[in-house]
Design an enzyme around this catalytic site. Structure first.
Site, PDB file in Angstrom:
ATOM      1  N   ARG A 166      -5.646  -2.218   9.557  1.00  0.00           N
ATOM      2  CA  ARG A 166      -6.015  -3.798   9.361  1.00  0.00           C
ATOM      3  C   ARG A 166      -5.712  -4.385  10.797  1.00  0.00           C
ATOM      4  NH1 ARG A 166      -3.861  -5.671   3.677  1.00  0.00           N
ATOM      5  NH2 ARG A 166      -1.974  -4.234   4.886  1.00  0.00           N
ATOM      6  N   THR A 209       4.053   3.078   5.741  1.00  0.00           N
ATOM      7  CA  THR A 209       2.815   2.417   5.614  1.00  0.00           C
ATOM      8  C   THR A 209       1.965   3.505   6.642  1.00  0.00           C
ATOM      9  OG1 THR A 209       1.157   0.822   6.416  1.00  0.00           O
ATOM     10  CG2 THR A 209       3.453   0.872   7.472  1.00  0.00           C
ATOM     11  N   ARG A 232       0.963  -5.095  -5.165  1.00  0.00           N
ATOM     12  CA  ARG A 232       0.995  -6.321  -4.158  1.00  0.00           C
ATOM     13  C   ARG A 232       1.352  -7.459  -4.979  1.00  0.00           C
ATOM     14  NH1 ARG A 232      -0.727  -4.124   0.700  1.00  0.00           N
ATOM     15  NH2 ARG A 232      -2.512  -2.643   0.492  1.00  0.00           N
ATOM     16  N   ASP A 249       5.352  -4.459   6.106  1.00  0.00           N
ATOM     17  CA  ASP A 249       5.898  -5.796   6.531  1.00  0.00           C
ATOM     18  C   ASP A 249       5.958  -6.786   5.408  1.00  0.00           C
ATOM     19  OD1 ASP A 249       6.364  -6.861   9.028  1.00  0.00           O
ATOM     20  OD2 ASP A 249       4.947  -8.360   8.380  1.00  0.00           O
ATOM     21  N   ASP A 259       2.504   0.172  11.727  1.00  0.00           N
ATOM     22  CA  ASP A 259       2.437  -0.986  12.356  1.00  0.00           C
ATOM     23  C   ASP A 259       3.513  -1.941  12.209  1.00  0.00           C
ATOM     24  OD1 ASP A 259       2.065  -1.296   9.577  1.00  0.00           O
ATOM     25  OD2 ASP A 259       0.282  -3.070   9.643  1.00  0.00           O
ATOM     26  N   ASP A 267      -0.223   2.626   8.284  1.00  0.00           N
ATOM     27  CA  ASP A 267      -0.768   2.000   9.490  1.00  0.00           C
ATOM     28  C   ASP A 267       0.041   2.192  10.667  1.00  0.00           C
ATOM     29  OD1 ASP A 267      -2.820   1.096   7.606  1.00  0.00           O
ATOM     30  OD2 ASP A 267      -2.589  -0.861   7.951  1.00  0.00           O
ATOM     31  N   GLY A 270       0.822  -1.218   0.072  1.00  0.00           N
ATOM     32  CA  GLY A 270      -0.152   0.028   0.157  1.00  0.00           C
ATOM     33  C   GLY A 270       1.054   1.229   0.023  1.00  0.00           C
TER      34      GLY A 270
HETATM   35  O1  F6P Z   1      -1.261  -1.212   4.208  1.00  0.00           O
HETATM   36  C1  F6P Z   1      -1.964   0.016   4.327  1.00  0.00           C
HETATM   37  C2  F6P Z   1      -3.342   0.033   4.186  1.00  0.00           C
HETATM   38  O2  F6P Z   1      -4.112   0.913   3.737  1.00  0.00           O
HETATM   39  C3  F6P Z   1      -4.539  -0.889   5.122  1.00  0.00           C
HETATM   40  O3  F6P Z   1      -4.749   0.032   6.388  1.00  0.00           O
HETATM   41  C4  F6P Z   1      -5.597  -1.339   4.391  1.00  0.00           C
HETATM   42  O4  F6P Z   1      -6.575  -2.117   5.237  1.00  0.00           O
HETATM   43  C5  F6P Z   1      -5.122  -1.627   3.275  1.00  0.00           C
HETATM   44  O5  F6P Z   1      -3.675  -0.916   3.097  1.00  0.00           O
HETATM   45  C6  F6P Z   1      -5.812  -1.531   1.932  1.00  0.00           C
HETATM   46  O6  F6P Z   1      -5.212  -2.082   0.758  1.00  0.00           O
HETATM   47  P1  F6P Z   1      -5.646  -1.887  -0.380  1.00  0.00           P
HETATM   48  O7  F6P Z   1      -5.399  -0.452  -1.297  1.00  0.00           O
HETATM   49  O8  F6P Z   1      -4.772  -2.965  -1.318  1.00  0.00           O
HETATM   50  O9  F6P Z   1      -7.319  -2.338  -0.640  1.00  0.00           O
END
Ligand code: F6P
Length: 319
Positions: free
Chosen positions: A171, A125, A72, A103, A129, A127, A11
């Site tokens: 998440r 990120t 991803r 991560d 996290d 998050d 992300g």
């Molecule tokens: O990795 C960060 C994040 O923004 C999370 O908080 C969220 O759940 C996820 O990515 C959403 O990912 P995507 O944009 O692939 O739906």
């Protein structure tokens, strides 16, 4: 070592561009060549790689997103995918790699290092996290974006005397919810790290109502449940008018804050220094304003310590 590669993965997060700029310019400053790998690990597998000059990273420090794009990539989780990536790195004469991401992205960096290809992970990120760092690149910007939304929602919540349930990203980690909730004066904050007690939430709403307060802000981290589901649960316990607001991907965009730009610049530059010192398999981070580095193995999959003190304070200040 002659050539350093850099990629962004997972992300995206505001400040990734500032980190790319730091990696490229610090490398060139030290007489190295810098190569940008586009579209994360999938671009690595496909050889979507170009040399970056000083000017290639001009005018990006203030931009959200990532000029290298992100992805991803499931294929890179396999040995075959990793081998394809290593072949591309060899083809382009790249000796070491900086991976900017979260991560999941660090797993790829660890696998490459284990196969003899030195990598450094730069935590980015929204998050917040990742262990081994107090802050990740992008968190501060996302926090301020969420806060701006909370402030706006508060205006209309007050006018209409409503309870708003605002869903924010996160998440597995509640940092966005906790920090934004505390700074935004939310009455209730739901995070994955702490169990919530519906009776207590209802009591708080009722005691607020008794002293004439007719609006409330409840922040729910997506890792707990959706705001819509929480609204349904709440409806079973108390008869109040609620509205749901899901902030979604607006949290991932926007111009990075000064804090994120400085953090990204410091972490990106440090990653290059480590590679120049012949070190791989490490992540960089910040702790008490010092730039530190850790073994990537000690960082991956490790939950960050949740600030229980801050959570308790948010409960006290929202009585
Ligand atoms: O990795 C960060 C994040 O923004 C999370 O908080 C969220 O759940 C996820 O990515 C959403 O990912 P995507 O944009 O692939 O739906």
């Amino acid at each position: 070592m002659k050539r350093i590669g850099v990629l962004t993965s997972g992300g995206d997060a505001p400040g990734m561009n500032a980190a790319i700029r730091a990696v490229v310019r610090k490398s060139i400053y030290n007489g190295l060549e810098a190569y940008g790998i586009y579209q994360g690990y999938s671009g690595l597998i496909n050889g979507n790689i170009k040399q970056l000059e000083l000017g290639s990273v001009g005018d990006i420090i203030h931009r959200g997103g990532t000029m290298l794009r992100s992805a991803r990539c499931d294929e890179f989780k396999t040995k075959e995918g990793q081998q394809k990536g290593i072949e591309q790195l060899k083809k382009f004469g790249i000796d070491a790699l900086v991976v900017i991401g979260g991560d999941g992205s660090f797993m790829g960096a660890k696998a490459l290092t284990e196969q003899g290809f030195p990598c450094i992970g730069v935590p980015a990120t929204i998050d917040n996290d990742i262990s081994g760092t107090q802050f990740t690149i992008g968190f501060d910007t996302a926090l301020n974006t969420v806060l701006d939304s909370i402030d706006r929602i508060r205006d209309t919540a007050t006018s209409h005397e409503r309870t708003f349930i605002i869903e924010v990203m996160g998440r597995d980690a509640g940092d966005i919810a906790l920090w934004a909730g505390l700074a935004g004066g939310a009455e209730t904050i739901l995070v994955p790290e702490e169990k919530y007690d519906m009776d207590n939430i209802v009591e708080r709403l009722q005691s607020g109502q008794k002293r004439g307060k007719k609006h409330s802000i409840i922040i729910v981290a997506e890792g707990v449940m959706s705001a819509t589901d929480f609204a349904k649960e709440l409806k079973n316990s108390i008869d109040i008018e609620t509205r749901v607001s899901v902030l979604g991907h607006i949290q991932r965009g926007g111009t990075p804050t000064g804090f994120d730009r400085v953090l990204a610049s410091r972490l990106g530059a440090r990653a290059v220094e480590l590679l120049m010192d012949g070190k791989g398999g490490r992540t960089v981070g910040i702790e008490k304003d010092k730039i530190i580095d850790n073994d990537i193995i000690s960082v991956i999959g490790q939950p960050r310590t949740f600030s229980a003190d801050m959570y308790d304070l948010s409960q006290i200040l929202s009585i």
